[in-house]
Design a protein around this motif. Structure first.
Motif, PDB file in Angstrom:
ATOM      1  N   VAL A 171      50.354   7.963 -29.426  1.00  0.00           N
ATOM      2  CA  VAL A 171      51.105   9.117 -28.956  1.00  0.00           C
ATOM      3  C   VAL A 171      51.021   9.114 -27.436  1.00  0.00           C
ATOM      4  O   VAL A 171      49.941   8.960 -26.872  1.00  0.00           O
ATOM      5  CB  VAL A 171      50.553  10.440 -29.533  1.00  0.00           C
ATOM      6  CG1 VAL A 171      51.254  11.628 -28.883  1.00  0.00           C
ATOM      7  CG2 VAL A 171      50.715  10.480 -31.032  1.00  0.00           C
ATOM      8  N   ALA A 172      52.176   9.273 -26.760  1.00  0.00           N
ATOM      9  CA  ALA A 172      52.225   9.253 -25.299  1.00  0.00           C
ATOM     10  C   ALA A 172      52.747  10.588 -24.799  1.00  0.00           C
ATOM     11  O   ALA A 172      53.618  11.202 -25.417  1.00  0.00           O
ATOM     12  CB  ALA A 172      53.120   8.127 -24.807  1.00  0.00           C
ATOM     13  N   GLY A 173      52.213  11.036 -23.680  1.00  0.00           N
ATOM     14  CA  GLY A 173      52.673  12.292 -23.096  1.00  0.00           C
ATOM     15  C   GLY A 173      52.156  12.458 -21.692  1.00  0.00           C
ATOM     16  O   GLY A 173      51.271  11.716 -21.225  1.00  0.00           O
TER      17      GLY A 173
ATOM     18  N   CYS B 157      49.758   9.404 -20.178  1.00  0.00           N
ATOM     19  CA  CYS B 157      48.594   8.875 -20.884  1.00  0.00           C
ATOM     20  C   CYS B 157      48.925   8.546 -22.330  1.00  0.00           C
ATOM     21  O   CYS B 157      49.851   9.113 -22.926  1.00  0.00           O
ATOM     22  CB  CYS B 157      47.444   9.885 -20.836  1.00  0.00           C
ATOM     23  SG  CYS B 157      46.861  10.222 -19.158  1.00  0.00           S
ATOM     24  N   LEU B 158      48.117   7.618 -22.899  1.00  0.00           N
ATOM     25  CA  LEU B 158      48.261   7.204 -24.290  1.00  0.00           C
ATOM     26  C   LEU B 158      47.055   7.700 -25.079  1.00  0.00           C
ATOM     27  O   LEU B 158      45.918   7.665 -24.594  1.00  0.00           O
ATOM     28  CB  LEU B 158      48.355   5.681 -24.391  1.00  0.00           C
ATOM     29  CG  LEU B 158      49.364   4.987 -23.458  1.00  0.00           C
ATOM     30  CD1 LEU B 158      49.383   3.490 -23.734  1.00  0.00           C
ATOM     31  CD2 LEU B 158      50.745   5.571 -23.650  1.00  0.00           C
TER      32      LEU B 158
ATOM     33  N   ALA C  88      36.625   8.926 -20.878  1.00  0.00           N
ATOM     34  CA  ALA C  88      37.611   9.968 -20.562  1.00  0.00           C
ATOM     35  C   ALA C  88      39.016   9.499 -20.891  1.00  0.00           C
ATOM     36  O   ALA C  88      39.846  10.255 -21.375  1.00  0.00           O
ATOM     37  CB  ALA C  88      37.525  10.337 -19.091  1.00  0.00           C
ATOM     38  N   LEU C  89      39.290   8.224 -20.660  1.00  0.00           N
ATOM     39  CA  LEU C  89      40.608   7.696 -20.993  1.00  0.00           C
ATOM     40  C   LEU C  89      40.873   7.746 -22.480  1.00  0.00           C
ATOM     41  O   LEU C  89      41.953   8.096 -22.933  1.00  0.00           O
ATOM     42  CB  LEU C  89      40.728   6.253 -20.467  1.00  0.00           C
ATOM     43  CG  LEU C  89      42.021   5.513 -20.821  1.00  0.00           C
ATOM     44  CD1 LEU C  89      43.179   6.184 -20.121  1.00  0.00           C
ATOM     45  CD2 LEU C  89      41.920   4.060 -20.446  1.00  0.00           C
ATOM     46  N   LEU C  90      39.842   7.373 -23.278  1.00  0.00           N
ATOM     47  CA  LEU C  90      40.015   7.379 -24.726  1.00  0.00           C
ATOM     48  C   LEU C  90      40.110   8.786 -25.264  1.00  0.00           C
ATOM     49  O   LEU C  90      40.691   8.989 -26.289  1.00  0.00           O
ATOM     50  CB  LEU C  90      38.857   6.624 -25.385  1.00  0.00           C
ATOM     51  CG  LEU C  90      38.727   5.149 -24.963  1.00  0.00           C
ATOM     52  CD1 LEU C  90      37.522   4.544 -25.663  1.00  0.00           C
ATOM     53  CD2 LEU C  90      39.972   4.379 -25.295  1.00  0.00           C
TER      54      LEU C  90
END
Length: 799
Positions: A688-690, A700-701, A797-799
């Protein structure tokens, strides 16, 4: 092309117009016979009128649908240009088809035009007829000649002749025999006596008789016309006394002088008891004044003859006279105004000199009125006998005001009695004195600098014995030499050497900046210059703005996908979007922490900039989207934000091989002897991207696919590409990729997973780092630590 439009329009519309008029006349009793001799020349209609009307109906129906939503009320409102647009698209499609068949680029405009010229493989018939472009690029048109004929129970225009524009031939139709000719026979191609009567010779013996008859007729007609003309003139003279168009009721003039809603000026006559209105000479002057109409003359409305209010009614000028303007110390006239005033005076005087009035005779500043538009209008001329009861002025009279004679020419002053009307050369002298006042902006007359009485000054002016005739002083500093020379020529002692107002007018125009002598023209000219300059400035600023906008758009597109950036700029919210299948690549540097401990912060930044700039240039050649960089981690994805089917797996796999190949020649700037060890992990699946955040928003993904890709990278080895089972299966289905099974490993949060190494690709002929099978055995200890340890907090944080 415009002629083709009009021709087609005439063939489709004019026939129906003629037919409607014919039917209308038939109802009125004149019948269709009047239109049977009418021929309409128009484009040849292959499908007939019904085909065109059907096409128009289809266009109207389509225009009412989305996305046009046309508001046309009926089919008649549809433009006939639609037919040409329809046929142009057909012709373009045919050309594109031929280009594709020949393997040419359809974006090549020159090749397309070449295909069009002289194309005769397929004859294309559109709504407008045969669509054919010849070798010179001109469309060949077929025309028809239409004639009104009976068709069943009705009448309509039917083609009787067809012209083939390609073969240049004319062929008749079967209906040509049904044409209703006058006298039931077509007219001859050439009259019996020829077009110039050259085929019929007149008998020589008849010529004198014909000439004699013509002379008698002309003589008789001339005599009769002369008698009629004299009688008409006599009648006009008899009625002229009773003609009262110029008479104005004093009761119609209100206190402010507003005659019938028009602001007027009243000039009262001194002699209120002796009115000379009924004299024929006065009536003749009134007639002349009535006919004088010019932009630089005051309008003459008429005369009020009711004593004691006998007066002349003329146009009112709000600004007063030129004398008032010169004496008003609050008004500082610049050269443009002065030149404009002079030009208006010369223009008005040229008209008077060309009129039956012949001359002004009383030209001075007080008789030069100024209207609201700062335009000079001359007054004070004509009606001398009505105003003074005589036509000549006697200078020796005790009532003579000498200061009003400053503008009178010397040759007239020398006469004991001179006509009020003056002379044309005398008017030129008067103009010169006014010019002196305009140039010097004199408030007290042209001779204000002389300490003498007015009578003494007039005597000096008219004295013929002096070698240097008295003239006003003229300063050369306030005007050009050409203007000074013109003024001196205008007040020359010899009247014959004075120029005409035609020459004066031309010289004033030449002396004006850019030839604009009117105040309004000068203002408009300045406004045009300002507008042109403003357009240039606006265009320059717009170009600068567009350049900056392009820079901003480029910068924004490097941070966010272009369509998302457009939505954010428009103030719209960006909704999250699901993607069923994408491939994600993570890469980082092995031993980056130790490398940082041996380098300064600036050296670390320089190293990462060199590395990521290299990666950025590589990604430009692939269908991938760079998500972000965090520390030494570089993340890219394919299949989003624009979907590309299954192609995303191949794009990311080949990109990863390209990354490894780029590491072979890459040098660390401050450690040229050290090799940068890159490891890569790939995974395929849904995400999911947004857009997240308001300040510095990021695209972000999210999803387990991202987490698995990160685990593939963290459990990879230097110079290795570690791929998950889903990615390996996709690559195997595509084929051409060299995969080696790694076996089953334990992945944090995922348990035991079967993974693979990506070693190369068929046809990818670039050098890659050596793939050593002993590397994994040597790093089993660190590998277990890597598998069981978490990545830095930034990755979490990215995940």
């Amino acid at each position: 092309m415009g002629s083709l439009f009009s021709s087609f329009y005439s063939s489709l519309k004019l026939a129906s117009i003629f037919l409607e008029e014919a039917l209308s006349d038939e109802k009125n009793g004149s019948g269709l016979e009047n239109y049977q001799s009418v021929f309409v020349i128009g484009l040849r209609s292959y499908g007939g009128r019904a085909m065109y009307l059907d096409f128009v109906k289809q266009v109207w129906e389509k225009l009412k649908e989305q996305p046009f939503s046309s508001s046309l009320s009926s089919e008649e409102k549809v433009s006939p240009y639609a037919a040409y647009l329809h046929d142009a698209v057909l012709l373009y499609a045919l050309s594109v088809k031929e280009m594709l068949k020949e393997g040419k680029d359809i974006c090549d405009g020159k090749a397309l035009v070449t295909i069009l010229k002289g194309y005769n493989k397929t004859r294309l018939y559109g709504v407008t007829g045969l669509v054919y472009i010849d070798e010179s690029g001109e469309r060949c048109m077929d025309y028809s000649v239409y004639n009104l004929q009976k068709a069943g129970n009705s009448s309509r225009f039917i083609p009787v002749l067809n012209y083939d524009g390609n073969r240049k031939t004319i062929s008749p139709t079967e209906e040509i025999t049904n044409i209703s000719w006058l006298d039931n026979y077509p007219p001859k191609d050439r009259p019996d006596c020829g077009f110039y009567n050259e085929q019929c010779k007149t008998s020589v013996t008849n010529v004198p008789v014909i000439v004699l008859i013509a002379v008698l007729l002309v003589t008789t007609s001339g005599a009769a016309s002369t008698v009629v003309f004299l009688k008409i003139q006599k009648g006009k003279l008899e009625k002229q006394v009773d003609d009262i168009w110029w008479k104005i009721n004093y009761d119609d003039i209100i206190v402010l002088g507003d005659q019938k809603g028009i602001l007027v000026a009243l000039k009262y006559i001194d002699n209120q008891t002796d009115a000379w209105v009924k004299n024929q000479s006065v009536l003749h002057e009134v007639q002349l004044m009535r006919e004088l109409r010019h932009e630089n003359l005051v309008t003459f409305f008429g005369i009020c003859t009711e004593a004691p209010n006998i007066c002349i009614v003329t146009q009112y000028c709000k600004k007063g006279s030129l004398q008032d303007v010169l004496r008003n110390s609050d008004i500082e006239l610049d050269w443009i105004f002065k030149l404009s005033f002079a030009y208006d005076i010369a223009n008005g005087m040229l008209f008077i000199h060309s009129s039956p009035l012949n001359s002004h005779g009383n030209l001075k500043p007080s008789n030069c009125l100024v209207d609201n538009g700062m335009q000079v209008k001359l007054c004070g001329f004509g009606l001398w006998e009505f105003k003074y009861g005589k036509k000549c002025q006697v200078i020796t009279e005790k009532t003579t005001k000498y200061d009003e004679l400053y503008w009178t020419a010397p040759e007239l002053l020398r006469l004991e009695e001179y006509p009020f009307q003056g002379t044309q050369k005398g008017d030129v002298y008067s103009f010169a004195i006014i010019m002196k006042e305009l140039i010097n902006n004199n408030e007290d007359g042209p001779f204000h600098d002389l300490d003498q009485e007015a009578e003494e000054i007039i005597n000096r002016i008219k004295d013929p014995s002096t070698h240097f005739p008295l003239r006003p002083s003229l300063s050369g500093e306030k005007c050009s030499e050409r203007i000074s020379s013109m003024v001196r020529a205008c007040w020359d002692e010899n009247p014959e050497r004075r120029p005409t107002f035609s020459s004066v007018k031309r010289l004033l125009r030449e002396a004006s900046p850019e030839g604009h002598v009117s105040i309004l023209d000068n203002m408009v000219n300045k406004l045009e210059k300002y507008a042109n300059r403003l357009e240039e400035v606006v265009e320059e600023r717009t170009n600068q703005l567009m350049a900056e906008k392009r820079k901003t758009d480029k910068l924004l597109s490097s941070l966010l996908p272009s369509f998302i950036g457009e939505q954010l700029i428009a103030g719209k919210s960006v909704e999250p979007e699901s993607f069923d299948s994408v491939t994600i690549c993570f890469s980082d540097i092995v031993g980056f922490t130790n490398l940082c401990s041996l380098s300064s912060p600036l050296q670390v930044v320089s190293l990462l900039n060199d590395l990521y700039s290299l990666f950025d240039n590589i990604t430009k050649t692939y269908d991938v989207y760079k998500v972000e960089t965090i520390g030494d981690a570089y993340m890219v994805a394919s299949g989003l934000p624009i979907r590309n089917g299954i192609k995303h797996v191949e794009e990311i796999a080949t990109l990863s091989l390209h990354f490894l190949s780029a590491m072979i020649p890459f040098k660390i700037g401050h450690m040229p002897g050290e090799k940068l060890k890159l490891r890569i992990g790939l995974n395929t699946g849904p995400v999911v991207a947004g857009v997240v955040g308001i300040t510095m928003p990021r695209y972000c993904l999210f999803g387990d696919t991202v987490n698995m890709a990160s685990r593939m990278e963290s459990t990879s080895l230097p110079f290795r590409i570690h791929v998950s089972m889903t990615t390996a299966n996709a690559l195997q289905s595509i084929g051409g990729y060299n995969l080696q099974g790694r076996g089953t490993i334990k992945v944090k949060g995922k348990g035991h997973q079967q993974t693979f190494w990506l070693k190369g690709k068929s046809g990818f002929n670039v050098p890659l780092p050596e793939f050593s099978d002993n590397m994994e055995g040597n790093l089993q200890g660190p590998l277990q630590i890597l598998c069981g340890s978490a990545k830095p907090s930034t990755r979490s944080a990215l995940l």
